[in-house]
Design a protein around this motif. Structure first.
Motif, PDB file in Angstrom:
ATOM      1  N   GLU A 188       0.820  -1.209   0.000  1.00 29.72           N
ATOM      2  CA  GLU A 188       0.000   0.000   0.000  1.00 29.72           C
ATOM      3  C   GLU A 188       0.857   1.264   0.000  1.00 29.72           C
ATOM      4  OE1 GLU A 188      -2.314  -3.417   1.262  1.00 29.72           O
ATOM      5  OE2 GLU A 188      -0.481  -2.571   2.099  1.00 29.72           O
ATOM      6  N   ILE A 189       1.955   1.249   0.747  1.00 33.52           N
ATOM      7  CA  ILE A 189       2.859   2.407   0.754  1.00 33.52           C
ATOM      8  C   ILE A 189       3.483   2.582  -0.630  1.00 33.52           C
ATOM      9  CG2 ILE A 189       5.037   3.269   1.696  1.00 33.52           C
ATOM     10  CD1 ILE A 189       4.224   1.977   4.385  1.00 33.52           C
ATOM     11  N   PHE A 190       3.877   1.470  -1.240  1.00 35.83           N
ATOM     12  CA  PHE A 190       4.449   1.549  -2.586  1.00 35.83           C
ATOM     13  C   PHE A 190       3.401   2.002  -3.596  1.00 35.83           C
ATOM     14  CE2 PHE A 190       5.504  -0.263  -6.737  1.00 35.83           C
ATOM     15  CZ  PHE A 190       6.764   0.275  -6.925  1.00 35.83           C
ATOM     16  N   ALA A 191       2.161   1.494  -3.485  1.00 32.76           N
ATOM     17  CA  ALA A 191       1.107   1.871  -4.429  1.00 32.76           C
ATOM     18  C   ALA A 191       0.856   3.372  -4.398  1.00 32.76           C
ATOM     19  CB  ALA A 191      -0.179   1.112  -4.109  1.00 32.76           C
ATOM     20  N   ALA A 192       0.812   3.940  -3.195  1.00 38.34           N
ATOM     21  CA  ALA A 192       0.584   5.378  -3.082  1.00 38.34           C
ATOM     22  C   ALA A 192       1.726   6.156  -3.745  1.00 38.34           C
ATOM     23  CB  ALA A 192       0.448   5.769  -1.617  1.00 38.34           C
ATOM     24  N   ARG A 193       2.939   5.706  -3.530  1.00 41.07           N
ATOM     25  CA  ARG A 193       4.110   6.382  -4.111  1.00 41.07           C
ATOM     26  C   ARG A 193       4.107   6.245  -5.637  1.00 41.07           C
ATOM     27  NH1 ARG A 193       9.034   7.361  -1.309  1.00 41.07           N
ATOM     28  NH2 ARG A 193      10.828   7.785  -2.665  1.00 41.07           N
ATOM     29  N   ALA A 194       3.824   5.040  -6.130  1.00 44.03           N
ATOM     30  CA  ALA A 194       3.834   4.794  -7.569  1.00 44.03           C
ATOM     31  C   ALA A 194       2.712   5.549  -8.275  1.00 44.03           C
ATOM     32  CB  ALA A 194       3.714   3.294  -7.840  1.00 44.03           C
ATOM     33  N   ARG A 195       1.540   5.591  -7.645  1.00 46.93           N
ATOM     34  CA  ARG A 195       0.415   6.306  -8.266  1.00 46.93           C
ATOM     35  C   ARG A 195       0.720   7.794  -8.414  1.00 46.93           C
ATOM     36  NH1 ARG A 195      -5.252   8.209  -5.728  1.00 46.93           N
ATOM     37  NH2 ARG A 195      -6.327   8.690  -7.678  1.00 46.93           N
ATOM     38  N   GLU A 196       1.408   8.350  -7.434  1.00 44.81           N
ATOM     39  CA  GLU A 196       1.763   9.771  -7.513  1.00 44.81           C
ATOM     40  C   GLU A 196       2.681  10.045  -8.689  1.00 44.81           C
ATOM     41  OE1 GLU A 196       3.815  13.264  -4.714  1.00 44.81           O
ATOM     42  OE2 GLU A 196       3.672  11.199  -3.992  1.00 44.81           O
ATOM     43  N   LYS A 197       3.613   9.126  -8.960  1.00 46.66           N
ATOM     44  CA  LYS A 197       4.580   9.323 -10.034  1.00 46.66           C
ATOM     45  C   LYS A 197       4.062   8.853 -11.393  1.00 46.66           C
ATOM     46  CE  LYS A 197       8.619   8.993  -6.966  1.00 46.66           C
ATOM     47  NZ  LYS A 197       9.208  10.316  -7.257  1.00 46.66           N
ATOM     48  N   LEU A 198       3.119   7.908 -11.386  1.00 47.70           N
ATOM     49  CA  LEU A 198       2.562   7.352 -12.631  1.00 47.70           C
ATOM     50  C   LEU A 198       1.036   7.461 -12.584  1.00 47.70           C
ATOM     51  CD1 LEU A 198       4.759   4.109 -12.862  1.00 47.70           C
ATOM     52  CD2 LEU A 198       5.168   6.306 -13.994  1.00 47.70           C
ATOM     53  N   PRO A 199       0.502   8.657 -12.740  1.00 47.95           N
ATOM     54  CA  PRO A 199      -0.928   8.865 -12.524  1.00 47.95           C
ATOM     55  C   PRO A 199      -1.841   8.240 -13.565  1.00 47.95           C
ATOM     56  CG  PRO A 199       0.107  10.871 -13.341  1.00 47.95           C
ATOM     57  CD  PRO A 199       1.209   9.912 -13.041  1.00 47.95           C
ATOM     58  N   ASP A 200      -1.263   7.690 -14.644  1.00 44.46           N
ATOM     59  CA  ASP A 200      -2.098   7.041 -15.665  1.00 44.46           C
ATOM     60  C   ASP A 200      -2.105   5.520 -15.522  1.00 44.46           C
ATOM     61  OD1 ASP A 200       0.588   6.770 -16.363  1.00 44.46           O
ATOM     62  OD2 ASP A 200       0.177   6.784 -18.524  1.00 44.46           O
ATOM     63  N   ARG A 201      -1.495   4.979 -14.466  1.00 43.82           N
ATOM     64  CA  ARG A 201      -1.441   3.534 -14.262  1.00 43.82           C
ATOM     65  C   ARG A 201      -2.341   3.134 -13.091  1.00 43.82           C
ATOM     66  NH1 ARG A 201       3.443   2.177 -17.083  1.00 43.82           N
ATOM     67  NH2 ARG A 201       3.779   4.018 -18.398  1.00 43.82           N
ATOM     68  N   GLY A 202      -2.758   1.875 -13.103  1.00 43.94           N
ATOM     69  CA  GLY A 202      -3.538   1.337 -12.005  1.00 43.94           C
ATOM     70  C   GLY A 202      -2.694   0.410 -11.154  1.00 43.94           C
ATOM     71  N   PHE A 203      -2.935   0.435  -9.834  1.00 38.86           N
ATOM     72  CA  PHE A 203      -2.188  -0.399  -8.891  1.00 38.86           C
ATOM     73  C   PHE A 203      -3.179  -1.114  -7.975  1.00 38.86           C
ATOM     74  CE2 PHE A 203       0.466   3.108 -10.204  1.00 38.86           C
ATOM     75  CZ  PHE A 203       1.651   2.470 -10.566  1.00 38.86           C
ATOM     76  N   LEU A 204      -3.110  -2.429  -7.972  1.00 42.54           N
ATOM     77  CA  LEU A 204      -4.014  -3.265  -7.181  1.00 42.54           C
ATOM     78  C   LEU A 204      -3.191  -4.137  -6.243  1.00 42.54           C
ATOM     79  CD1 LEU A 204      -6.705  -4.685  -6.457  1.00 42.54           C
ATOM     80  CD2 LEU A 204      -6.415  -6.073  -8.531  1.00 42.54           C
ATOM     81  N   SER A 205      -3.373  -3.960  -4.942  1.00 44.29           N
ATOM     82  CA  SER A 205      -2.655  -4.768  -3.951  1.00 44.29           C
ATOM     83  C   SER A 205      -3.378  -6.085  -3.744  1.00 44.29           C
ATOM     84  CB  SER A 205      -2.554  -3.999  -2.629  1.00 44.29           C
ATOM     85  OG  SER A 205      -1.736  -2.860  -2.774  1.00 44.29           O
ATOM     86  N   ILE A 206      -2.640  -7.197  -3.891  1.00 47.57           N
ATOM     87  CA  ILE A 206      -3.277  -8.519  -3.853  1.00 47.57           C
ATOM     88  C   ILE A 206      -2.657  -9.459  -2.817  1.00 47.57           C
ATOM     89  CG2 ILE A 206      -4.066  -8.395  -6.239  1.00 47.57           C
ATOM     90  CD1 ILE A 206      -1.663 -10.238  -6.951  1.00 47.57           C
ATOM     91  N   GLY A 207      -1.732  -8.995  -1.998  1.00 44.03           N
ATOM     92  CA  GLY A 207      -1.162  -9.846  -0.960  1.00 44.03           C
ATOM     93  C   GLY A 207      -0.538 -11.112  -1.510  1.00 44.03           C
ATOM     94  N   ALA A 208      -1.068 -12.245  -1.072  1.00 40.02           N
ATOM     95  CA  ALA A 208      -0.515 -13.545  -1.484  1.00 40.02           C
ATOM     96  C   ALA A 208      -1.132 -14.071  -2.781  1.00 40.02           C
ATOM     97  CB  ALA A 208      -0.734 -14.571  -0.370  1.00 40.02           C
ATOM     98  N   GLY A 209      -1.843 -13.217  -3.509  1.00 39.37           N
ATOM     99  CA  GLY A 209      -2.563 -13.667  -4.701  1.00 39.37           C
ATOM    100  C   GLY A 209      -1.691 -14.351  -5.728  1.00 39.37           C
TER     101      GLY A 209
END
Length: 270
Positions: A188-209
């Motif tokens: 989740e911390i990485f997703a927030a950071r990545a979304r800020e830098k790549l605002p046209d990409r989607g990030f979905l956290s899936i744990g052990a998926g």
């Protein structure tokens, strides 16, 4: 958090007590998996980025003790209930949602990506798990393209220089949607950071998926899941690691229940 497009009743808020009268509110943006999946597709086809978190009791405990985790959650555009206790709290508050486990979003997201020709990327887990999961998903969903797989080193810091290097690599990839398998709170911390830098990409956290699909971890049998006892299945498989975690989760339940009931009565619902 950004508003969602559902025409259903207003989104419920999970109120996480922080102590001394303080609290942290988490808006559950999508009441069902179908609602979330439709929104993912609309955002991707429109070139709009997003970050999706799937909250459970372990996250609640971490939110109570980590300001960085709270900041990350506050930066997510979508949050769904990944855990029966979260569903129960939504019912207590008078605004129910359904169970949407992050690991169970992988297959329908893969099907959507195959149908729309949307490349996806994997981030997290191990090189072996990523390769096995990519092969399995591409076999089950003809037309699916896993464009990039990135397995960060052990001890990866989602807020450090290595994270920035990984985000720079993501920027050069054709993948429009990234499945993050780092575990909480790193993903989740990485997703927030990545979304800020790549605002046209989607990030979905899936744990052990990814590990589930690769066969490196095994989900509880369906009847155990139906009885809401998957936590017990996991605990018996790894008691030294999970008994303390689940004890902390159980201790958080009364405060959550009290906050949910307070929300219900404030709105004047029976």
């Amino acid at each position: 958090m950004a508003p969602h497009d559902s025409t259903l009743q207003p989104s419920p808020t999970l109120r996480v007590p922080l102590g001394k009268g303080a609290h942290f509110d988490v808006r559950l943006t999508n009441p069902t998996a179908g609602d979330l999946l439709a929104e993912i597709e609309r955002h991707l086809l429109a070139g709009q980025g997003f970050a999706i978190a799937t909250i459970n009791l372990d996250h609640v405990v971490k939110l109570r003790h980590s300001e960085a985790f709270r900041h990350a959650y506050g930066s997510h555009s979508h949050v769904v209930a990944d855990g029966n206790p979260i569903v129960w709290m939504s019912r207590l508050s008078g605004r129910p949602v359904t169970l949407v486990p992050g690991s169970e979003l992988v297959e329908p997201v893969a099907a959507m990506a195959a149908r729309t020709g949307m490349p996806i990327g994997f981030f997290g887990a191990s090189d072996d798990s990523l390769a096995l999961a990519a092969a399995a998903l591409e076999a089950r969903h003809p037309g699916l393209r896993i464009a990039t797989r990135i397995a960060p080193r052990h001890g990866f810091n989602p807020a450090g220089a290595e994270a920035d290097a990984c985000i720079a690599e993501m920027a050069t990839s054709p993948a429009r949607l990234w499945l993050l398998a780092l575990g909480a709170p790193k993903q989740e911390i990485f997703a927030a950071r990545a979304r800020e830098k790549l605002p046209d990409r989607g990030f979905l956290s899936i744990g052990a998926g990814i590990d589930f699909i690769a066969g490196h971890q095994v989900r509880a049998p369906k009847f155990v899941q139906a009885l809401a006892l998957e936590w017990a299945w996991r605990m018996f498989g790894s008691p030294l690691r999970l008994v303390p975690r689940y004890a902390r989760c159980a201790a958080a339940m009364p405060g959550l229940a009290g906050a949910a009931l307070q929300q219900r009565f404030v709105r004047g619902q029976p």
